[in-house]
Scaffold this active site. Structure first.
Site, PDB file in Angstrom:
ATOM      1  N   ALA A 124       0.828  -1.206   0.000  1.00 31.59           N
ATOM      2  CA  ALA A 124       0.000   0.000   0.000  1.00 31.59           C
ATOM      3  C   ALA A 124       0.866   1.261   0.000  1.00 31.59           C
ATOM      4  O   ALA A 124       0.523   2.261  -0.645  1.00 31.59           O
ATOM      5  CB  ALA A 124      -0.939   0.001   1.202  1.00 31.59           C
ATOM      6  N   GLY A 158       2.038   1.613  -3.490  1.00 38.05           N
ATOM      7  CA  GLY A 158       0.865   1.847  -4.332  1.00 38.05           C
ATOM      8  C   GLY A 158       0.326   3.259  -4.201  1.00 38.05           C
ATOM      9  O   GLY A 158      -0.111   3.861  -5.184  1.00 38.05           O
ATOM     10  N   ASP A 159       0.375   3.801  -3.000  1.00 35.71           N
ATOM     11  CA  ASP A 159      -0.047   5.183  -2.757  1.00 35.71           C
ATOM     12  C   ASP A 159       0.794   6.139  -3.604  1.00 35.71           C
ATOM     13  O   ASP A 159       0.263   7.038  -4.266  1.00 35.71           O
ATOM     14  CB  ASP A 159       0.082   5.504  -1.270  1.00 35.71           C
ATOM     15  CG  ASP A 159      -0.224   6.953  -0.958  1.00 35.71           C
ATOM     16  OD1 ASP A 159      -1.340   7.417  -1.271  1.00 35.71           O
ATOM     17  OD2 ASP A 159       0.658   7.634  -0.392  1.00 35.71           O
ATOM     18  N   ALA A 160       2.100   5.940  -3.608  1.00 33.48           N
ATOM     19  CA  ALA A 160       3.000   6.808  -4.365  1.00 33.48           C
ATOM     20  C   ALA A 160       2.776   6.664  -5.872  1.00 33.48           C
ATOM     21  O   ALA A 160       2.762   7.660  -6.605  1.00 33.48           O
ATOM     22  CB  ALA A 160       4.451   6.490  -4.010  1.00 33.48           C
TER      23      ALA A 160
END
EC number: 3.1.26.-
Length: 140
Positions: A13, A16-18
């Site tokens: 996560a 994935g956020d970046a």
């Protein structure tokens, strides 16, 4: 990274956020938006927990994900995090973590086409559903 599926969901996560934030920023810049404050406000429409939760729930209900992707989502949704942000519900936070974990997995697994397809679909879903905020980005 030999096996992204063996990483902890919160690590997936995190990346994935970046990845999604960068995709959204590129998308907004390509629309011709250049005022930084406006860019930030528009980006929030896409990257906030409620918008991401809406996207992942739609993908799940429409059976848009492979069984491997669904397994990553389940792990991400069930991940134990230290704290939940004040401005979102526990459910939205869990689903947004699942969304980000899926994107992180696809990125680290070098599934670039699928990653791009899902992120572009997420943009479309968010724009149609207003990201739960009543705010649309004008793409003209």
């Amino acid at each position: 990274m030999d096996k992204p599926s063996e990483l902890k969901s919160l690590a997936l996560a995190y990346i994935g956020d970046a990845v999604y934030e960068m995709h959204i920023r590129e998308y907004l810049i390509k629309l011709g938006n250049v005022k930084v404050q406006q860019l930030h406000q528009q980006a929030v429409t896409y990257v906030k927990a409620t918008a991401q939760a809406q996207v992942i729930q739609q993908w799940l209900s429409e059976k848009h994900l492979t069984s491997e992707e669904e397994a990553v989502v389940r792990r991400g949704r069930n991940a134990k995090s230290g704290s939940i942000p004040k401005n979102t519900s526990v459910q939205a936070y869990k689903y947004s973590t699942a969304f980000e974990a899926l994107l992180g997995f696809l990125y680290l697994d070098h599934q670039t086409e699928r990653l791009t397809e899902l992120m572009d679909t997420a943009i479309t879903i968010t724009e149609k559903g207003d990201g739960g905020n009543g705010t649309r980005v004008d793409s003209r």
